[in-house]
Scaffold this motif. Structure first.
Motif, PDB file in Angstrom:
ATOM      1  N   GLU A   1       0.827  -1.204   0.000  1.00 42.32           N
ATOM      2  CA  GLU A   1       0.000   0.000   0.000  1.00 42.32           C
ATOM      3  C   GLU A   1       0.859   1.250   0.000  1.00 42.32           C
ATOM      4  O   GLU A   1       0.575   2.215  -0.708  1.00 42.32           O
ATOM      5  CB  GLU A   1      -0.935   0.004   1.209  1.00 42.32           C
ATOM      6  N   TRP A   2       1.921   1.256   0.791  1.00 47.00           N
ATOM      7  CA  TRP A   2       2.802   2.411   0.857  1.00 47.00           C
ATOM      8  C   TRP A   2       3.456   2.666  -0.504  1.00 47.00           C
ATOM      9  O   TRP A   2       3.528   3.805  -0.956  1.00 47.00           O
ATOM     10  CB  TRP A   2       3.867   2.190   1.927  1.00 47.00           C
ATOM     11  N   LYS A   3       3.935   1.613  -1.156  1.00 46.97           N
ATOM     12  CA  LYS A   3       4.587   1.774  -2.463  1.00 46.97           C
ATOM     13  C   LYS A   3       3.610   2.276  -3.514  1.00 46.97           C
ATOM     14  O   LYS A   3       3.955   3.129  -4.330  1.00 46.97           O
ATOM     15  CB  LYS A   3       5.225   0.464  -2.907  1.00 46.97           C
ATOM     16  N   VAL A   4       2.380   1.778  -3.496  1.00 42.69           N
ATOM     17  CA  VAL A   4       1.372   2.241  -4.448  1.00 42.69           C
ATOM     18  C   VAL A   4       1.046   3.706  -4.176  1.00 42.69           C
ATOM     19  O   VAL A   4       0.972   4.527  -5.094  1.00 42.69           O
ATOM     20  CB  VAL A   4       0.103   1.369  -4.375  1.00 42.69           C
ATOM     21  N   LYS A   5       0.868   4.047  -2.924  1.00 43.90           N
ATOM     22  CA  LYS A   5       0.507   5.411  -2.532  1.00 43.90           C
ATOM     23  C   LYS A   5       1.612   6.410  -2.873  1.00 43.90           C
ATOM     24  O   LYS A   5       1.349   7.489  -3.384  1.00 43.90           O
ATOM     25  CB  LYS A   5       0.225   5.439  -1.024  1.00 43.90           C
ATOM     26  N   ASN A   6       2.856   6.044  -2.608  1.00 44.60           N
ATOM     27  CA  ASN A   6       3.968   6.973  -2.771  1.00 44.60           C
ATOM     28  C   ASN A   6       4.747   6.781  -4.064  1.00 44.60           C
ATOM     29  O   ASN A   6       5.575   7.622  -4.395  1.00 44.60           O
ATOM     30  CB  ASN A   6       4.926   6.859  -1.580  1.00 44.60           C
ATOM     31  N   GLY A   7       4.513   5.683  -4.757  1.00 43.77           N
ATOM     32  CA  GLY A   7       5.231   5.432  -5.997  1.00 43.77           C
ATOM     33  C   GLY A   7       6.731   5.367  -5.805  1.00 43.77           C
ATOM     34  O   GLY A   7       7.500   5.717  -6.679  1.00 43.77           O
TER      35      GLY A   7
END
Length: 123
Positions: free
Chosen positions: A72-78
């Motif tokens: 989720e963090w990687k998707v949110k922050n790219g």
């Protein structure tokens, strides 16, 4: 706590948790539990004693939860994974090389490990 530290702590915790899933097998009329995971394309198994079954289940569930948080963090922050490195340069590198020159391999490894234990330089 800043974002970098939170991600680093999650990754540290993930490295200590078991990978895979729990399977059950009937052997000799008894149900036995195994931790199973893939390693180099092959399924590996490790027997789980009954007294460790609940703890292992909790650890696997925690791993799944933490992996979901990271996703989720990687998707949110790219952003890709953070990493940290130690760099030895110039005089420090020269001193390290001179200190291991002429030593046997096992003696060199001990010296190098002592350098790795020193705090990293930031620039």
């Amino acid at each position: 706590m800043n974002e970098f530290n939170a991600i680093w702590e999650i990754e540290e915790r993930l490295s200590t948790l078991p990978r895979g899933y729990i399977s059950q097998k009937r052997i000799g009329g008894k149900t036995r539990y195994y931790l199973q995971w893939k390693e180099n394309g092959k399924v590996k198994s490790q027997y789980i004693p009954l007294e460790l079954l609940e703890e292992t289940k909790a650890q696997i569930e925690e791993r799944r939860r933490l992996q979901e948080q990271m996703k989720e963090w990687k998707v949110k922050n790219g952003k890709e994974r953070f990493f940290e490195t130690n760099v030895v340069i110039c005089d420090e590198l020269d001193a390290m090389i001179r200190s291991v020159y002429g030593l046997k391999k096992c003696e060199m490894y001990d010296r190098i490990l002592s350098y790795q234990a020193q705090p990293a330089m930031c620039f």
